[in-house]
Design a protein around this motif. Structure first.
Motif, PDB file in Angstrom:
ATOM      1  N   LEU A   2       8.447   4.049  -7.670  1.00 32.15           N
ATOM      2  CA  LEU A   2       9.635   4.072  -8.816  1.00 32.15           C
ATOM      3  C   LEU A   2       9.162   5.783  -8.706  1.00 32.15           C
ATOM      4  CD1 LEU A   2       9.740   0.659 -11.202  1.00 32.15           C
ATOM      5  CD2 LEU A   2      10.731   1.453  -8.797  1.00 32.15           C
ATOM      6  N   GLU A   3       9.391   6.116  -9.705  1.00 33.04           N
ATOM      7  CA  GLU A   3      10.125   7.630 -10.250  1.00 33.04           C
ATOM      8  C   GLU A   3       8.280   7.764 -10.428  1.00 33.04           C
ATOM      9  OE1 GLU A   3       9.481  11.313 -10.078  1.00 33.04           O
ATOM     10  OE2 GLU A   3      11.589   9.996  -9.448  1.00 33.04           O
ATOM     11  N   TYR A   4       7.837   8.854 -10.588  1.00 36.10           N
ATOM     12  CA  TYR A   4       6.479   8.548 -11.469  1.00 36.10           C
ATOM     13  C   TYR A   4       6.358  10.178 -12.705  1.00 36.10           C
ATOM     14  CZ  TYR A   4       1.578  11.126 -11.481  1.00 36.10           C
ATOM     15  OH  TYR A   4       1.246  11.367 -12.304  1.00 36.10           O
ATOM     16  N   PHE A   5       7.311  10.984 -12.561  1.00 34.49           N
ATOM     17  CA  PHE A   5       7.049  12.202 -13.495  1.00 34.49           C
ATOM     18  C   PHE A   5       7.896  11.607 -15.181  1.00 34.49           C
ATOM     19  CE2 PHE A   5       5.917  14.452  -9.682  1.00 34.49           C
ATOM     20  CZ  PHE A   5       4.688  14.853  -9.899  1.00 34.49           C
ATOM     21  N   SER A   6       9.635  11.102 -14.449  1.00 36.99           N
ATOM     22  CA  SER A   6      10.252  11.236 -15.349  1.00 36.99           C
ATOM     23  C   SER A   6       9.940   9.161 -15.813  1.00 36.99           C
ATOM     24  CB  SER A   6      11.287  10.993 -15.299  1.00 36.99           C
ATOM     25  OG  SER A   6      12.870  10.708 -15.660  1.00 36.99           O
ATOM     26  N   ARG A   7      10.012   9.440 -17.072  1.00 34.29           N
ATOM     27  CA  ARG A   7       9.298   8.230 -17.536  1.00 34.29           C
ATOM     28  C   ARG A   7      11.107   7.202 -17.597  1.00 34.29           C
ATOM     29  NH1 ARG A   7       6.430   5.161 -23.247  1.00 34.29           N
ATOM     30  NH2 ARG A   7       7.607   3.477 -22.451  1.00 34.29           N
ATOM     31  N   TRP A  39       0.517  -0.893  -0.338  1.00 33.36           N
ATOM     32  CA  TRP A  39       0.240   0.075   0.136  1.00 33.36           C
ATOM     33  C   TRP A  39       0.647   1.265  -0.233  1.00 33.36           C
ATOM     34  CZ3 TRP A  39      -3.509   1.725   4.628  1.00 33.36           C
ATOM     35  CH2 TRP A  39      -4.528   2.583   4.209  1.00 33.36           C
ATOM     36  N   ASN A  40       0.278   1.837  -1.154  1.00 26.98           N
ATOM     37  CA  ASN A  40       1.148   3.595  -0.696  1.00 26.98           C
ATOM     38  C   ASN A  40       0.336   4.170  -0.032  1.00 26.98           C
ATOM     39  OD1 ASN A  40       2.113   6.518  -1.452  1.00 26.98           O
ATOM     40  ND2 ASN A  40       2.569   6.201  -3.102  1.00 26.98           N
ATOM     41  N   LEU A  43       7.963  -9.440  -5.660  1.00 26.93           N
ATOM     42  CA  LEU A  43       8.412  -7.335  -5.493  1.00 26.93           C
ATOM     43  C   LEU A  43       7.152  -6.976  -5.302  1.00 26.93           C
ATOM     44  CD1 LEU A  43      10.591  -5.277  -6.511  1.00 26.93           C
ATOM     45  CD2 LEU A  43       9.702  -5.559  -8.936  1.00 26.93           C
ATOM     46  N   ALA A  44       7.223  -5.977  -4.611  1.00 27.63           N
ATOM     47  CA  ALA A  44       5.502  -5.228  -4.095  1.00 27.63           C
ATOM     48  C   ALA A  44       5.556  -3.769  -3.887  1.00 27.63           C
ATOM     49  CB  ALA A  44       4.711  -5.872  -3.705  1.00 27.63           C
ATOM     50  N   GLY A  45       4.731  -2.699  -4.694  1.00 31.72           N
ATOM     51  CA  GLY A  45       4.548  -1.555  -4.828  1.00 31.72           C
ATOM     52  C   GLY A  45       3.520  -0.701  -5.325  1.00 31.72           C
ATOM     53  N   ASP A  46       4.618   0.268  -5.428  1.00 35.72           N
ATOM     54  CA  ASP A  46       3.419   1.586  -6.291  1.00 35.72           C
ATOM     55  C   ASP A  46       4.820   1.502  -7.587  1.00 35.72           C
ATOM     56  OD1 ASP A  46       2.829   3.659  -7.585  1.00 35.72           O
ATOM     57  OD2 ASP A  46       2.661   4.834  -6.197  1.00 35.72           O
ATOM     58  N   CYS A  47       4.335   0.928  -8.409  1.00 37.71           N
ATOM     59  CA  CYS A  47       5.142   0.823 -10.322  1.00 37.71           C
ATOM     60  C   CYS A  47       5.381   2.440 -10.951  1.00 37.71           C
ATOM     61  CB  CYS A  47       5.820   0.225 -10.391  1.00 37.71           C
ATOM     62  SG  CYS A  47       6.192  -2.092  -9.668  1.00 37.71           S
ATOM     63  N   PHE A 100       1.780  -3.114  -8.230  1.00 37.80           N
ATOM     64  CA  PHE A 100       1.364  -4.176  -8.156  1.00 37.80           C
ATOM     65  C   PHE A 100       2.254  -5.325  -7.149  1.00 37.80           C
ATOM     66  CE2 PHE A 100       1.266  -1.950 -11.629  1.00 37.80           C
ATOM     67  CZ  PHE A 100       1.013  -2.401 -13.221  1.00 37.80           C
ATOM     68  N   VAL A 101       1.863  -6.478  -7.687  1.00 37.75           N
ATOM     69  CA  VAL A 101       2.393  -7.795  -6.899  1.00 37.75           C
ATOM     70  C   VAL A 101       2.919  -8.781  -8.512  1.00 37.75           C
ATOM     71  CG1 VAL A 101       2.960  -9.547  -5.407  1.00 37.75           C
ATOM     72  CG2 VAL A 101       1.478  -7.525  -4.741  1.00 37.75           C
ATOM     73  N   PHE A 102       4.348  -8.816  -8.343  1.00 41.51           N
ATOM     74  CA  PHE A 102       4.889  -9.153  -9.315  1.00 41.51           C
ATOM     75  C   PHE A 102       5.914 -10.806  -8.048  1.00 41.51           C
ATOM     76  CE2 PHE A 102       4.632  -4.925 -10.848  1.00 41.51           C
ATOM     77  CZ  PHE A 102       4.591  -6.048 -12.160  1.00 41.51           C
ATOM     78  N   VAL A 103       5.676 -12.266  -9.156  1.00 40.25           N
ATOM     79  CA  VAL A 103       5.862 -13.851  -7.806  1.00 40.25           C
ATOM     80  C   VAL A 103       6.736 -13.540  -8.833  1.00 40.25           C
ATOM     81  CG1 VAL A 103       4.138 -12.991  -6.739  1.00 40.25           C
ATOM     82  CG2 VAL A 103       3.958 -14.297  -8.486  1.00 40.25           C
TER      83      VAL A 103
END
Length: 282
Positions: A139-144, A6-7, A188-192, A249-252
């Motif tokens: 991960l970064e939001y503004f810069s791809r 969760w963010n 791997l889990a988080g706000d990507c 996401f959650v990646f396994v």
């Protein structure tokens, strides 16, 4: 094993303030989690909406006394007076934490947009399923360009960690040279901050040329053929109306895929723009 990512956006509530007691209660309402991965935890900031400068890392540890708290700071800068301004990720684990590695992610210059240093926080846990490597990131939001570089680094970490798990290092009986395990089974889990179907999404899951186990999107594994449930903007907030979308996401790793019993997004209004994402491994 139940896991929530969760963010929390500094513990925002529907009122707009930041309240770790509310965040802790919301987490418990989602699931009785054994592992909790959190993004946007802060300390020392008084200039972000709702923040009073409280050490949210310490408050979360207080609200979850039966868990091992693991902190990963992405930003650590001078604040007012003696306080420092801290911002990053956190893992709370009911299981013993065997090893923690904090990976500073790439931050190539992109002066045309706002950005910040990002981190991937890795912990190998002693779980009933065996050693499990859990990594949480934002991960970064503004810069791809920066986000793309960070995805490549996450792939490098997976390659390195899988090799360590397959070929344990020699080490001393104790001390920093002690041969602590690094989990092969990985999550791997988080706000990507990328969308399903984006280049970054596919890059993260692309095959390795050396046979390293790949990451797979837990949602797609559990809900094949179904569109991702949105994780952001389910509930509009003043000044930030948007159509719901998915970037959490959650990646396994492949060895965990058969154990995925449940993957769901909590639909309730907890306060942040982001919703908790919960998985259960059987």
């Amino acid at each position: 094993m139940n896991l929530i990512t969760w963010n929390i956006q500094r513990g925002r509530t529907p009122r707009g303030d930041c309240d770790m007691a509310h965040t802790a209660a919301s987490l418990r309402a989602v699931a009785d989690a054994d592992v909790i991965c959190l993004q946007e935890v802060s300390s020392g900031y008084t200039d972000m909406p709702g923040c009073d400068g409280a050490n949210q890392f310490a408050l979360l540890a207080h609200h979850f006394p039966g868990y091992v708290p693991v902190v990963g700071l992405a930003c650590d800068s001078a604040g007012e007076g003696v306080a420092r301004c801290l911002f990053g990720n956190m893992i709370l684990s009911r299981y013993p934490v065997l090893q923690v590695i904090r990976h500073a992610l790439p931050w190539p210059p992109d002066p045309g947009v706002m950005s910040m240093q990002r981190i991937a926080l890795e912990a190998t846990l002693a779980t009933p399923l065996g050693p499990l490597r859990v990594t949480t990131t934002h991960l970064e939001y503004f810069s791809r360009a920066q986000r793309s570089a960070q995805v490549q680094r996450l792939r490098d970490v997976q390659r390195e960690a899988a090799a360590h798990a397959a070929h344990p290092r020699a080490g001393a009986a104790a001390g920093p040279f002690g041969a602590m395990p690094r989990g092969g089974a990985a999550l791997l889990a988080g706000d990507c901050n990328f969308l399903p179907g984006s280049w970054e999404y596919h890059c993260l899951q692309a095959p390795f040329d050396d046979g390293t186990p790949v990451y797979a999107d837990a949602w797609r594994l559990r809900h094949p053929g179904q569109a991702h449930a949105p994780t952001v903007c389910l509930h509009d907030h003043p000044g930030r109306p948007a159509d719901p979308f998915t970037c959490d996401f959650v990646f396994v790793s492949a060895d965990l895929a058969p154990r995925l019993a449940e993957v769901r997004v909590a639909p309730d209004e907890f306060g942040p723009d982001h919703q908790p994402l919960a998985i259960r491994l059987a």
